[in-house]
Scaffold this motif. Structure first.
Motif: not given
Length: 157
Positions: A25, A93-94, A96, A98, A100-101, A104-105
């Motif tokens: 990301p 999601e917004n 989290v 970047l 760690e994105l 997270y997903k």
């Protein structure tokens, strides 16, 4: 060798378009900013923060099977514990960061797959119980039929 003098603004836009669909990301964010003419500001050192070693370090500690007690200390340990927590998975999601994105997903997809497997197991158990019930009913019907036949043979005509 200075990035400020690399003339990235003159680079071909097709490369930036390709990087806009990158899996990381932060790479997406940086490429979109460059292609739109927005200056990229990053406080850390991207060569260290986005390295493969850093990524794998984060990935290893998201694995719940690998229990590493007393081997990680301080902020790093709290960060990796965060990836495995339910609170992290339930964040929008917004909210989290970047970096760690990706994790997270990964954690949310893993949870969805686990729920799907549990649902399939429940369905299989119900189907198995229904099949067993049908077999038992068929056996019972067969016994009743045989008893009726025996009863019909025993009756004098």
């Amino acid at each position: 060798r200075q990035p400020a003098f690399a003339r990235a603004e003159n680079e071909c836009l097709w490369l930036l378009e390709h990087l806009a669909h990158h899996y990381h990301p932060t790479v997406v964010k940086f490429s979109v900013h460059i292609s739109c003419g927005i200056p990229v500001r990053y406080e850390g050192n991207p060569l260290l923060d986005f390295s493969l070693v850093q990524f794998l370090d984060n990935y290893v500690f998201t694995q719940p099977k690998l229990k590493r007690k007393n081997k990680i200390l301080g902020v790093k340990a709290r960060r990796h514990e965060r990836y495995n927590s339910e609170a992290f998975r339930l964040l929008p999601e917004n909210q989290v960061a970047l970096d760690e994105l990706f994790f997270y997903k990964w954690v949310t997809r893993k949870h969805e797959r686990q729920l799907e497997r549990l649902k399939m197991k429940r369905v299989e158990r119900v189907e198995r119980a229904l099949r067993l019930e049908q077999k038992m009913k068929a056996k019972e019907d067969l016994k009743v039929k045989k008893l009726e036949e025996i009863g019909a043979e025993a009756e004098p005509a």
